[in-house]
Design an enzyme around this catalytic site. Structure first.
Site, PDB file in Angstrom:
ATOM      1  CE  LYS B  73      -0.834  -6.330   4.660  1.00 43.60           C
ATOM      2  NZ  LYS B  73      -0.863  -4.953   5.314  1.00 43.60           N
ATOM      3  CB  THR B  75       1.384   1.977   0.073  1.00 43.94           C
ATOM      4  OG1 THR B  75       2.674   1.420   0.998  1.00 43.94           O
ATOM      5  CG2 THR B  75       2.053   2.382  -1.026  1.00 43.94           C
ATOM      6  NE  ARG B  96      -2.381  -3.690  11.208  1.00 41.97           N
ATOM      7  CZ  ARG B  96      -1.186  -4.211  10.940  1.00 41.97           C
ATOM      8  NH1 ARG B  96      -0.611  -4.387  12.039  1.00 41.97           N
ATOM      9  NH2 ARG B  96      -0.380  -4.169   9.913  1.00 41.97           N
ATOM     10  CE  LYS B 107       6.749  -4.675   6.801  1.00 37.55           C
ATOM     11  NZ  LYS B 107       5.475  -3.524   7.139  1.00 37.55           N
ATOM     12  CB  ALA B 275      -1.486  -9.558  11.434  1.00 39.13           C
ATOM     13  CG  PHE B 303       1.555  -9.861   8.100  1.00 42.09           C
ATOM     14  CD1 PHE B 303       3.080  -9.163   7.500  1.00 42.09           C
ATOM     15  CD2 PHE B 303       1.430  -9.824   9.671  1.00 42.09           C
ATOM     16  CE1 PHE B 303       3.982  -8.720   8.391  1.00 42.09           C
ATOM     17  CE2 PHE B 303       2.856  -9.254  10.292  1.00 42.09           C
ATOM     18  CZ  PHE B 303       3.998  -8.812   9.688  1.00 42.09           C
ATOM     19  CG  PHE B 378       7.627  -2.469  -7.392  1.00 39.02           C
ATOM     20  CD1 PHE B 378       6.623  -1.791  -6.953  1.00 39.02           C
ATOM     21  CD2 PHE B 378       8.947  -3.120  -6.516  1.00 39.02           C
ATOM     22  CE1 PHE B 378       6.203  -2.894  -5.521  1.00 39.02           C
ATOM     23  CE2 PHE B 378       8.664  -3.812  -5.379  1.00 39.02           C
ATOM     24  CZ  PHE B 378       7.044  -3.046  -4.798  1.00 39.02           C
ATOM     25  CD1 TRP B 406       5.653   3.590  -2.541  1.00 36.26           C
ATOM     26  CD2 TRP B 406       6.566   4.124  -4.542  1.00 36.26           C
ATOM     27  NE1 TRP B 406       6.944   3.729  -2.245  1.00 36.26           N
ATOM     28  CE2 TRP B 406       7.895   4.180  -3.445  1.00 36.26           C
ATOM     29  CE3 TRP B 406       7.356   4.822  -5.964  1.00 36.26           C
ATOM     30  CZ2 TRP B 406       8.707   4.816  -3.865  1.00 36.26           C
ATOM     31  CZ3 TRP B 406       8.950   4.584  -5.992  1.00 36.26           C
ATOM     32  CH2 TRP B 406       9.758   4.656  -5.175  1.00 36.26           C
TER      33      TRP B 406
END
Lengths: 553, 553
Positions: B73, B75, B96, B107, B275, B303, B378, B406
């Site tokens: 999200k 990214t 954030r 994470k 969140a 999230f 991906f 990405w």
């Protein structure tokens, strides 16, 4: 009469990058700005400066045994720095960073006072550049990793009854002194006794202040002992693989902070270990860097000369090779009268003078430093009172100077500045260490207690005696001792004012700081987590809608 | 393949002051630099900008129900911002701030990834500009003043059994979830049960993010309820006279932070409530300011869209008047297959698609926003898999775009950027609030549970039912609800993947946040203090002797 914060807010500050360029020859890119008026010296700049020769004389500002509001040690350091710069001596001052604990508690800020302050005062007193926050998190990351290690199988075999690492917060919070942690069932870990210290008492703070490089910081962090196995083998931060992340958290904090005095002269404000419960000096890296950038470096060591100056010499100078050239002993008529407990007027002052006299003798005979007594003048001081102190100093063969920097800024400290320049002539005296590394820990405690505190000897309580044996058996007997005791008396009893005799230093607990490389002896009823008073200063602090702080003092 | 930190460290950054001047028209003195690559917008600048008209369209980036590593999200927010700027749409992103807890836990960092990151990545992930530290101290000052008040006579009559205010630390530290504090005798206060939350769960964090001005911040801080008297009257931070000092501690933290993306475009990174356990959006002040400085403002809400988007609409937009123009729903083939639990390959993907479908319908029907599905590509995604998702989107009447920011940075998100520009044409739709302020708290919980989570209804446990009555009786029934539940399922059970049906939302506890102005309903087994995993990420983080961090990801 304007308050400290009003004087500070009325000042016109110079931007820090041009100030650093002009006064210290530092390029803009060698500084890391924090706002327009604070900056850190970058790591590459520190490496460049490290290669320059030492050019400065180091002046230590210390004090008589203080009263709770303090006798103006920081104020004198700032005033003396400004005074020296005024008479043409290129000077940098090196101060400790204030802690939020006393700021919200009783004492107020710790960035000087009156017309002898470092600015921006509110920033320095509140978060400044975040060094204390980084230290707190590095400390608490280690704690979290420790309990996490035990929770997930405890491969290292830590004994939950023998954990020595405590958590910290930058707050006076007595409710956290003693807690039971990890309650609530298996998901929350193994219940154990724990507690929080104030950040300035963290070993990480001491390490940051004593490390002479990033490599040294990392080495010391790895050496921290967090607890012991059931068969009393120490477990370190390196064993927990916490030292790398702790160092990463301290990457910025290790860089000295540059600000300015109200008169626009450079000031390093870096590191802030308390002097009753820790070693009480600003960082070695700031002091060493300043000595390469100025002809005079004025620094302070916390509380009275029994605590601050002793640890400055026996811990900071011993390990870093720093060589002070002279010491300024700050006294106030108010405090001296306080030491003449019970009496009135001149009689109180006369009865209080032995406190000054013992500190002077300690500085001259034991620390072997040329001494100057600086009377931090208050409006109410009478000529008779001043004459009495001057006469006492004359009998001791020590120079006594009146200083009024609080009211007049650097102009009020020019006499003091000239006295300091004179005292610094000639080469720095050989360091007056109180004991040798090879002396036993008991002998070291005894040397400080009898020679500096005027005690008859040391009483080590049974639990502490056992710790003393264990620390020695583990191979740490060669470390210096850091005595944690009340700042209000030469003794470990805050009520014994003046120059008490016949007392004994009562050692309650020993804490091995294998990373900071000293052994703390906790004496009397000193606490590593203060409490707030009935009506804390925080109740009177506020912020207007334009973002201006009031009530900080 | 280079890691995130390697990509970030290899980037050439622009100095932030000239970037802000050129791109945002901000004068150097309107910014407060933190190093050369981070800055805060000063309070005077915020006041000047507040008067400008809103010119930007607000784009919300949200996601399907994520897997533990997250679906990209942040990214996507970064990539979309860069993509918009590349196609000539003047854009600011609003993110954030990352928390140190997950950073040292599992994470890793939260500043984007690959070639779609905000930089300087290490700084943003570690201390950044100290906002979290300021929030932690403001929270803990209130706690210390509370226990201190009780210790010194308890004039306000607080009942130690009814204290609701908890302490916080920015750390995953399960040992602090439940503690007994103030042990050790009368000098340490009145023993009571207590506990620590992670900073992002602090009400002070929520307040900082929802306040629209310094005055509003102060008002909200004063309203915080810390506990109750024996006859259940609330006691506030204002009653304790703590709100002024708390505001002073937050003076800098309330100013939005400006950094840049890897492609040199401006990014506001400010505030960081979780969140699952809080409302999960960046600050109102950053978002509002950005809308006055750019044509497009892209922001994220934490999230999945069940948590982040719902709270973004029902809490942040409801109270601030912000109006989003469209929503981007981030999905990955990996996560969709994960939702098709147990099956393999295309079949898993097919079984997982209902998760995407429910989120799309929620965004379109309940939040009433034009939606775009963005597949965060991906390397291993096959053409058949992508075709399957595209077909599902076509059936739903929602545009589906492939995004490869990405790997390729903004160039990989140009298609997405064009789709967003198209979706934003026309005026922003009326806000799709799920309930009215005047609905009961029970009705509000029911609306979110049944309409967004697909639940049959809500089960309020007896203790929580009592709290619900009490909160309503105190006059707080008009507040929105903030549901704290697992981020891994539409339900309150992390194991129910896909688009579960027939489940009921189990409300365990209600927490009244009178300062943040919402009521948190804690559901299932969600915790407000995470723990570290068996082998925390911190073990692999380090610092070389030159001051470069490694192992942060």
């Amino acid at each position: 009469m304007p308050t400290d914060i009003e004087i500070a807010q009325a000042a016109t500050l110079r931007k820090i990058l041009p100030l650093a360029q002009e006064r210290l020859g530092l390029h803009e890119d060698e500084l890391v700005p924090y706002g327009h008026y604070k900056a850190k010296l970058s790591l590459p700049a520190l490496r460049r400066l490290e290669k320059l020769p030492v050019r400065g004389k180091l002046v230590l500002v210390t004090a008589i045994t203080p009263t709770p509001p303090g006798e103006g040690k920081t104020t004198t350091t700032v005033g003396l720095g400004d005074g020296l710069n005024r008479i043409g001596a290129n000077t940098i001052i090196c101060l400790r960073e204030p802690s939020l604990g006393p700021c919200f508690g009783m004492k107020g800020g710790a960035a000087g006072g009156g017309h002898a302050q470092v600015v921006p005062m509110e920033d320095i007193n509140l978060h400044f550049t975040g060094d204390f926050h980084a230290i707190a998190l590095a400390n608490n990351l280690l704690a979290a990793m420790l309990d996490n290690h035990i929770h997930h199988g405890n491969v290292l075999g830590l004994d939950v009854r023998r954990i020595s690492w405590r958590r910290v917060v930058d707050m006076n919070d007595r409710a956290l002194r003693q807690i039971t942690a990890a309650l609530g069932g298996p998901g929350n870990g193994y219940p154990r006794e724990d507690g929080f210290d104030i950040v300035v008492a963290s070993e990480v703070m001491a390490i940051l202040c004593l490390a002479d490089s990033l490599a040294d910081l990392k080495r010391r962090l790895g050496q921290i002992i967090v607890g012991y196995t059931a068969d009393k083998k120490p477990v370190t931060a390196r064993d927990l693989q916490a030292d790398g992340a702790m160092a990463a958290l301290l990457k910025d904090a290790i860089q000295p902070n540059l600000v300015q005095t109200l008169e626009g002269h450079p000031a390093f404000v870096h590191g802030g270990p308390f002097a009753n419960i820790a070693h009480g000096c600003n960082s070695v890296m700031a002091t060493r860097t300043a000595l390469r950038l100025a002809d005079y470096v004025v620094t302070e060591a916390g509380f009275g000369a029994d605590l601050g100056a002793e640890k400055f010499i026996d811990i900071k100078c011993r390990k870093s090779g720093l060589q002070p050239s002279c010491a300024v002993l700050v006294a106030t008529i108010r405090a001296l009268k306080h030491h003449g407990q019970g009496a009135d007027g001149l009689e109180a002052l006369r009865l209080g003078l032995p406190n000054l006299e013992r500190h002077v003798r300690n500085v001259q005979q034991h620390y072997r430093l040329p001494a100057i007594v600086s009377i931090n003048r208050f409006d109410g001081d009478t000529p008779e009172e001043i004459a009495l102190v001057e006469a006492a100093c004359e009998r001791l063969g020590v120079r006594c100077v009146l200083a009024s920097h609080w009211a007049q800024g650097g102009a009020g400290a020019e006499d003091l500045a000239r006295a300091v320049v004179q005292a610094c002539e000639g080469s720095a005296p050989p360091l007056g260490l109180l004991y040798e590394d090879s002396d036993s820990l008991a002998a070291k405690l005894n040397a400080v207690a009898t020679r500096i505190y005027g005690a008859d000897g040391v009483d080590v309580e049974p639990a502490a005696a056992k710790q003393l044996e264990e620390v020695t058996a583990l191979g740490y007997g060669h470390l210096p001792v850091c005595i944690a005791k009340t700042q209000y008396s030469f003794s470990s009893d805050a009520k014994r004012l003046g120059a008490p005799e016949g007392h004994r230093l009562r050692v309650r607990e020993l804490r091995l700081h294998a990373g900071a490389e000293f052994v703390t002896a906790i004496c009397g009823d000193i606490m590593t987590m203060p409490g707030l008073p009935r009506s804390p200063a925080a109740e009177r602090i506020g912020l207007d809608d334009g973002g201006r702080i009031h009530g900080l003092f």
